[in-house]
Design a protein around this motif. Structure first.
Motif, short mmCIF file in Angstrom:
data_model
loop_
_atom_site.label_atom_id
_atom_site.label_comp_id
_atom_site.label_asym_id
_atom_site.label_seq_id
_atom_site.Cartn_x
_atom_site.Cartn_y
_atom_site.Cartn_z
N ASP A 152 3.62 5.54 10.46
CA ASP A 152 2.93 6.84 10.46
C ASP A 152 1.48 6.79 9.99
O ASP A 152 0.87 7.84 9.79
N TRP A 153 0.90 5.60 9.82
CA TRP A 153 -0.51 5.51 9.50
C TRP A 153 -1.35 5.72 10.76
O TRP A 153 -0.87 5.50 11.88
N GLN A 154 -2.61 6.08 10.57
CA GLN A 154 -3.60 6.00 11.65
C GLN A 154 -4.28 4.63 11.55
O GLN A 154 -4.45 4.10 10.45
N LEU A 160 0.82 -1.20 0.00
CA LEU A 160 0.00 0.00 0.00
C LEU A 160 0.86 1.26 0.00
O LEU A 160 0.59 2.21 -0.74
N ALA A 161 1.92 1.26 0.80
CA ALA A 161 2.82 2.41 0.84
C ALA A 161 3.49 2.63 -0.51
O ALA A 161 3.61 3.76 -0.99
N ALA A 162 3.90 1.53 -1.15
CA ALA A 162 4.54 1.64 -2.46
C ALA A 162 3.56 2.10 -3.53
O ALA A 162 3.91 2.84 -4.45
N SER A 193 3.08 11.10 1.48
CA SER A 193 4.02 11.73 2.40
C SER A 193 3.66 11.36 3.83
O SER A 193 2.57 10.82 4.10
N VAL A 194 4.55 11.67 4.77
CA VAL A 194 4.27 11.39 6.17
C VAL A 194 3.01 12.13 6.62
O VAL A 194 2.15 11.56 7.32
N ALA A 195 2.87 13.38 6.22
CA ALA A 195 1.68 14.16 6.60
C ALA A 195 0.41 13.53 6.04
O ALA A 195 -0.63 13.50 6.72
N GLN A 196 0.46 13.04 4.81
CA GLN A 196 -0.72 12.41 4.22
C GLN A 196 -1.04 11.10 4.92
O GLN A 196 -2.22 10.78 5.16
#
Length: 296
Positions: free
Chosen positions: A102-104, A67-69, A74-77
């Motif tokens: 860094d996900w919620q 999913l990250a790839a 960005s970290v903020a997103q």
């Protein structure tokens, strides 16, 4: 979701191919489908096929990396993107990996003895009534995660009168316990879309013996799902067709009888059966679609 975007992770059986006259063996496993969805857009981000006997929890971290790839956020997103998942993915290691990245997170815990242990430690007066025979309360002795989280005990009664328990973990700290459960319940929309794909796109019926062939079918199903999610926006300006889901679009609208006419490999005319109840709306929609994308 109050400024947040949500991705939902679902794990479901695609079943095993059964030819006519063939009986499924006892303890016979079919393949499992892990699907990542973007609920706000009714889109499937991607799907992965796994052996049927594989526990869903072991697929979480590889899917998280995929999913990250795929999204390249960005970290903020990522900090404004909620990963919503069911109990099968709720192992502590999975939750901590998502939080570290860094996900919620918003999901049910793995299960085992912890839900009842949480429930026993909650004072009777601390349970908040959610209606429909469900109650929620903050855990009195929550497990420590790599980032601050809310950890809740959830209790409910089944139709046959049995009491069940679960844990819920949420990294959005400004939601009340009731709001956490409300946002978690929104996963029902994803489950509805999965059921629609089973009906409208025959997700469970189109099966192949070889893994590569099944993966190709799943990829085509994801493409078809997303095209159907975008079609109402492209074609239908208002109700009722703009609100149709996968099953109604495939079975009631896009199967409309008609003919296509080409001249020198260019589409020049579309004829639709005017007796069909959606013929006029589809004709207007085709005009809108071709005006936007051009004539093939």
């Amino acid at each position: 979701m109050a400024g947040y975007r949500s991705h939902a992770l679902a794990y479901l059986p695609t079943g095993r191919s059964q030819h006519q006259g063939q009986v499924r063996e006892k303890n016979d496993y079919g393949r499992q489908l892990a699907r990542v969805q973007a609920p706000q857009y009714h889109e499937t981000v991607f799907s992965r096929i796994y052996p049927g006997k594989q526990d869903s929890g072991t697929t979480y971290i590889p899917i998280l990396a995929a999913l990250a790839a795929c999204l390249q956020l960005s970290v903020a997103q990522k900090q404004r993107t909620i990963l919503r998942s069911d109990a099968g993915f709720g192992a502590d290691a999975n939750v901590n990996q998502a939080l570290t990245a860094d996900w919620q997170v918003l999901g049910k815990g793995k299960g085992g003895r912890r839900p009842q242990a949480y429930a026993r430690a909650v004072a009777t007066a601390a349970w908040q009534d959610l209606g429909q025979a469900r109650w929620v309360a903050p855990a009195s002795e929550p497990v420590t995660s790599v980032r601050p989280t809310q950890q809740l005990g959830l209790r409910w009664q089944t139709r046959d009168g049995k009491t069940k328990y679960s844990t819920v973990v949420c990294s959005v700290l400004d939601w009340t316990p009731a709001e956490v459960i409300t946002h978690y319940d929104d996963r029902g929309a994803c489950e509805t879309e999965i059921q629609a794909d089973k009906g409208g796109l025959q997700l469970e019926r189109r099966r192949k013996k070889h893994l590569a062939a099944q993966e190709a079918l799943i990829l085509l199903t994801d493409v078809a799902h997303n095209l159907l999610a975008w079609t109402p926006q492209w074609m239908f300006a208002g109700e009722p067709l703009a609100k149709f889901g996968t099953t109604r679009l495939t079975e009631d609208v896009l199967c409309l009888p008609g003919r296509l006419f080409f001249e020198q490999d260019r589409l020049v005319e579309v004829q639709l059966n005017k007796l069909h109840p959606h013929a006029a709306a589809v004709a207007d929609g085709l005009v809108r679609l071709l005006a936007h994308f051009g004539h093939p």
